[in-house]
Design a protein around this motif. Structure first.
Motif, PDB file in Angstrom:
ATOM      1  N   ILE A  13       0.800  -1.059   0.015  1.00  0.00           N
ATOM      2  CA  ILE A  13      -0.111  -0.008  -0.132  1.00  0.00           C
ATOM      3  C   ILE A  13       0.655   1.225  -0.023  1.00  0.00           C
ATOM      4  N   SER A  14       1.457   1.463  -1.127  1.00  0.00           N
ATOM      5  CA  SER A  14       2.416   2.512  -1.362  1.00  0.00           C
ATOM      6  C   SER A  14       1.472   4.078  -1.353  1.00  0.00           C
ATOM      7  N   GLY A  15       2.100   5.174  -1.401  1.00  0.00           N
ATOM      8  CA  GLY A  15       1.513   6.338  -1.854  1.00  0.00           C
ATOM      9  C   GLY A  15       0.619   6.386  -3.163  1.00  0.00           C
ATOM     10  N   LYS A  16       1.335   5.890  -3.977  1.00  0.00           N
ATOM     11  CA  LYS A  16       0.506   5.518  -5.284  1.00  0.00           C
ATOM     12  C   LYS A  16      -0.866   5.030  -5.148  1.00  0.00           C
ATOM     13  N   VAL A  17      -0.899   3.833  -4.272  1.00  0.00           N
ATOM     14  CA  VAL A  17      -1.987   2.907  -3.992  1.00  0.00           C
ATOM     15  C   VAL A  17      -2.888   3.830  -3.402  1.00  0.00           C
ATOM     16  N   VAL A  18      -2.579   4.595  -2.768  1.00  0.00           N
ATOM     17  CA  VAL A  18      -3.427   5.572  -1.499  1.00  0.00           C
ATOM     18  C   VAL A  18      -4.023   6.505  -2.492  1.00  0.00           C
ATOM     19  N   GLU A  19      -3.388   7.182  -3.511  1.00  0.00           N
ATOM     20  CA  GLU A  19      -3.860   7.886  -4.170  1.00  0.00           C
ATOM     21  C   GLU A  19      -4.832   7.363  -5.366  1.00  0.00           C
ATOM     22  N   GLN A  20      -4.631   6.198  -5.727  1.00  0.00           N
ATOM     23  CA  GLN A  20      -5.738   5.401  -6.660  1.00  0.00           C
ATOM     24  C   GLN A  20      -6.805   5.097  -5.815  1.00  0.00           C
ATOM     25  N   VAL A  21      -6.961   4.602  -4.747  1.00  0.00           N
ATOM     26  CA  VAL A  21      -8.110   4.429  -3.847  1.00  0.00           C
ATOM     27  C   VAL A  21      -8.779   5.678  -3.433  1.00  0.00           C
ATOM     28  N   ALA A  22      -8.189   6.932  -3.292  1.00  0.00           N
ATOM     29  CA  ALA A  22      -8.965   7.945  -3.054  1.00  0.00           C
ATOM     30  C   ALA A  22      -9.778   8.580  -4.161  1.00  0.00           C
ATOM     31  N   LYS A  40     -34.694   3.250  11.410  1.00  0.00           N
ATOM     32  CA  LYS A  40     -34.523   4.105  10.575  1.00  0.00           C
ATOM     33  C   LYS A  40     -33.548   4.615  10.122  1.00  0.00           C
ATOM     34  N   GLU A  41     -33.380   5.215   8.915  1.00  0.00           N
ATOM     35  CA  GLU A  41     -32.128   5.922   8.416  1.00  0.00           C
ATOM     36  C   GLU A  41     -31.752   6.969   9.050  1.00  0.00           C
ATOM     37  N   VAL A  42     -30.523   7.025   9.711  1.00  0.00           N
ATOM     38  CA  VAL A  42     -29.819   8.305  10.239  1.00  0.00           C
ATOM     39  C   VAL A  42     -28.627   8.628   9.367  1.00  0.00           C
ATOM     40  N   TYR A  43     -28.824   9.855   8.907  1.00  0.00           N
ATOM     41  CA  TYR A  43     -27.921  10.181   7.953  1.00  0.00           C
ATOM     42  C   TYR A  43     -27.110  11.535   7.925  1.00  0.00           C
ATOM     43  N   LYS A  44     -26.000  11.717   7.330  1.00  0.00           N
ATOM     44  CA  LYS A  44     -25.531  13.236   6.919  1.00  0.00           C
ATOM     45  C   LYS A  44     -24.855  12.832   5.826  1.00  0.00           C
ATOM     46  N   MET A  45     -24.876  14.020   5.069  1.00  0.00           N
ATOM     47  CA  MET A  45     -24.310  14.303   3.725  1.00  0.00           C
ATOM     48  C   MET A  45     -23.367  15.591   3.731  1.00  0.00           C
ATOM     49  N   GLN A  46     -22.440  15.393   3.004  1.00  0.00           N
ATOM     50  CA  GLN A  46     -21.485  16.549   2.441  1.00  0.00           C
ATOM     51  C   GLN A  46     -21.374  16.894   1.172  1.00  0.00           C
ATOM     52  N   ARG A  47     -21.240  18.023   0.783  1.00  0.00           N
ATOM     53  CA  ARG A  47     -20.944  18.596  -0.554  1.00  0.00           C
ATOM     54  C   ARG A  47     -19.721  18.982  -1.026  1.00  0.00           C
ATOM     55  N   ILE A  48     -19.225  18.587  -1.844  1.00  0.00           N
ATOM     56  CA  ILE A  48     -17.699  18.961  -2.140  1.00  0.00           C
ATOM     57  C   ILE A  48     -17.790  19.331  -3.348  1.00  0.00           C
ATOM     58  N   ALA A  49     -17.623  20.653  -3.875  1.00  0.00           N
ATOM     59  CA  ALA A  49     -17.521  21.245  -5.046  1.00  0.00           C
ATOM     60  C   ALA A  49     -16.393  20.489  -6.099  1.00  0.00           C
ATOM     61  N   ASN A  50     -16.687  20.396  -7.188  1.00  0.00           N
ATOM     62  CA  ASN A  50     -15.743  19.631  -8.244  1.00  0.00           C
ATOM     63  C   ASN A  50     -14.451  20.584  -8.138  1.00  0.00           C
ATOM     64  N   SER A  51     -14.312  21.943  -8.294  1.00  0.00           N
ATOM     65  CA  SER A  51     -13.409  22.833  -8.251  1.00  0.00           C
ATOM     66  C   SER A  51     -12.324  22.364  -6.878  1.00  0.00           C
ATOM     67  N   ASP A  52     -13.153  22.142  -5.885  1.00  0.00           N
ATOM     68  CA  ASP A  52     -12.249  21.921  -4.667  1.00  0.00           C
ATOM     69  C   ASP A  52     -11.748  20.329  -4.817  1.00  0.00           C
ATOM     70  N   LEU A  53     -12.470  19.438  -5.335  1.00  0.00           N
ATOM     71  CA  LEU A  53     -11.691  18.302  -5.597  1.00  0.00           C
ATOM     72  C   LEU A  53     -10.542  18.389  -6.524  1.00  0.00           C
ATOM     73  N   GLU A  60      -4.859  18.339  -7.651  1.00  0.00           N
ATOM     74  CA  GLU A  60      -3.613  18.841  -7.870  1.00  0.00           C
ATOM     75  C   GLU A  60      -2.580  19.183  -6.992  1.00  0.00           C
ATOM     76  N   ALA A  61      -2.745  19.405  -5.831  1.00  0.00           N
ATOM     77  CA  ALA A  61      -1.927  19.492  -4.814  1.00  0.00           C
ATOM     78  C   ALA A  61      -1.688  18.128  -4.263  1.00  0.00           C
ATOM     79  N   GLY A  62      -2.237  16.840  -4.657  1.00  0.00           N
ATOM     80  CA  GLY A  62      -1.941  15.712  -4.184  1.00  0.00           C
ATOM     81  C   GLY A  62      -2.539  15.407  -2.810  1.00  0.00           C
ATOM     82  N   GLN A  63      -3.572  16.036  -2.413  1.00  0.00           N
ATOM     83  CA  GLN A  63      -4.270  16.041  -1.096  1.00  0.00           C
ATOM     84  C   GLN A  63      -5.774  15.422  -1.193  1.00  0.00           C
ATOM     85  N   GLN A  64      -6.220  14.735  -2.285  1.00  0.00           N
ATOM     86  CA  GLN A  64      -7.462  14.197  -2.268  1.00  0.00           C
ATOM     87  C   GLN A  64      -7.665  13.272  -1.129  1.00  0.00           C
ATOM     88  N   THR A  65      -6.455  12.407  -0.746  1.00  0.00           N
ATOM     89  CA  THR A  65      -6.853  11.522   0.444  1.00  0.00           C
ATOM     90  C   THR A  65      -7.058  12.192   1.765  1.00  0.00           C
TER      91      THR A  65
END
Length: 413
Positions: A94-103, A205-218, A223-228
């Protein structure tokens, strides 16, 4: 395998929580032995762990039924042990490359099934075996027990949505055990107890929480290598929030949401104002709450493990102790307070003050049962908003299981 073995202790706790009787005693003994291994400075291999499990199992095999149940539990435990060993073997893959691929596989998927397929593709490509999809994701994101909720994770998970209980009066001859003497009672029919059993049901019953991440932030994170890091932060926050909301609903109910958005699938302890089969309600003896009042409340809980929940104001009040007339005030620690009161933990929950008149709750985490029917962790895109959503959802419910396993200290009305 020390590091991976430590990660698996939480899974063993989950196995134990779903058991009763000899099977639970067996799992307790194994967990205690494994914890002692985890606490020392030595490395422990799978052979040593397997030997210890077999050694403990040998002390429990007393009849066929027990042997069969122990065998089932032993196999569940060994799956965890083997998973730990397997995780250690693939750790170097599980190298840094694998971590990036999973994210990227998670963040760029359009559905839960697509994300799973993408992760399995990463595992195949990099020859990673012995880990499940969820284990790999947790490993990559460095999700730990601390990222969850300590109270929720201590509750007892059950596969049942209904159970039966009866209130036993030990001074009533019609409800207690009796002796049968074959010499003097030959031909006499044994007495049938008159204790009535009641059913108790929970509805998930379904207990949930949802987050929105804008594509520009993704894109910026990629680009900065911080997606993980971005994904790990979001997932950990979602998991913890959902579990914390369930704990809050258990202690004082959902006083934040309204209408059909309220979390109602958990039996609430702290709002009770009258004693029932499962909860004893007490009032302080004087104008101010004292440690004696808390001790009285603790003593009403008929369970081995007891956790005490108090308000912030009460914690400040009770931790101040004065020795002798005119002596200097000193502050006692929560651990010292726990020892004085005979509880395993003292936990400050500031939101208890939102329930009018409530001072403290004592409960046994072993005797509050939670049924989790399904857990969903789903990434999906919303093209019209140029965003990715992360949803964490648990279809679940909870209720008090043990008779007199909870108690409430509240102001008299």
């Amino acid at each position: 395998m020390k590091k991976n073995f430590l990660m698996n202790l939480g899974r063993l706790q989950g196995i134990k929580n779903a058991l009763t009787g000899d099977a639970k005693d067996f799992a307790d003994a194994v967990l205690e032995a494994f914890q002692s291994f985890a606490d020392d400075d030595e490395e422990h291999g799978i052979d040593e762990l397997t030997k210890k499990v077999e050694e403990i199992a040998g002390t429990f095999a007393s009849n066929e039924d027990v042997e069969n149940k122990i065998a089932e539990v032993r196999e569940s435990i060994m799956q965890v042990v083997r998973g730990g060993a397997a995780g250690a073997k693939v750790e170097n893959k599980i190298s840094g490359k694998v971590v990036e691929q999973v994210a990227n596989a998670i963040l760029r998927s359009r559905s839960h099934s697509e994300a799973i397929n993408a992760i399995e593709g990463v595992m195949t490509k990099n020859d990673i075996t012995g880990l499940s999809y969820q284990q790999l994701v947790d490993y990559v994101l460095n999700i730990k027990q601390d990222d969850a909720d300590e109270v929720f994770d201590a509750l007892s998970v059950t596969p049942f949505a209904k159970w039966f209980y009866g209130e036993l009066n030990e001074s009533n001859a019609d409800q207690v055990a009796k002796q049968w003497d074959k010499a003097s009672q030959k031909g006499v029919t044994k007495d049938l107890q008159t204790l009535a059993l009641n059913g108790k049901s929970i509805e998930c019953k379904e207990v949930y929480k949802m987050q929105r991440i804008a594509n520009s932030d993704l894109n910026a994170a990629e680009e900065a290598g911080q997606q993980t890091q971005l994904l790990a932060s979001a997932v950990a926050e979602l998991r913890k929030s959902v579990k914390a909301a369930a704990v809050r609903a258990m202690l004082i109910g959902d006083k934040v949401n309204s209408g059909n958005k309220q979390i109602t699938s958990f039996e609430t302890i702290g709002t009770k104002k009258a004693t029932d089969a499962f909860t004893t309600v007490l009032n302080p003896e004087g104008a101010e709450v004292t440690l004696v009042d808390l001790l009285r409340t603790v003593k009403e809980v008929k369970a081995d493990r007891k956790w005490l929940f108090i308000t912030s104001a009460l914690e400040v009040q009770l931790r101040k102790m004065v020795y002798g007339n005119g002596g200097t005030a000193t502050i006692i620690g929560l651990e010292d307070m726990a020892k004085m009161l005979g509880v395993e933990r003292v936990i400050n929950k500031g939101y208890l003050a939102n329930e009018n008149g409530l001072h403290a709750i004592v409960m046994s985490p072993d005797e509050y049962r939670v049924k989790i029917r399904k857990t969903l962790e789903i990434p999906f895109p919303e093209y019209k908003e140029n965003a990715m959503y992360l949803l964490y959802e648990m279809d679940m419910a909870g209720a008090i299981h043990g008779i007199k396993s909870t108690a409430v200290l509240r102001a008299a009305e």
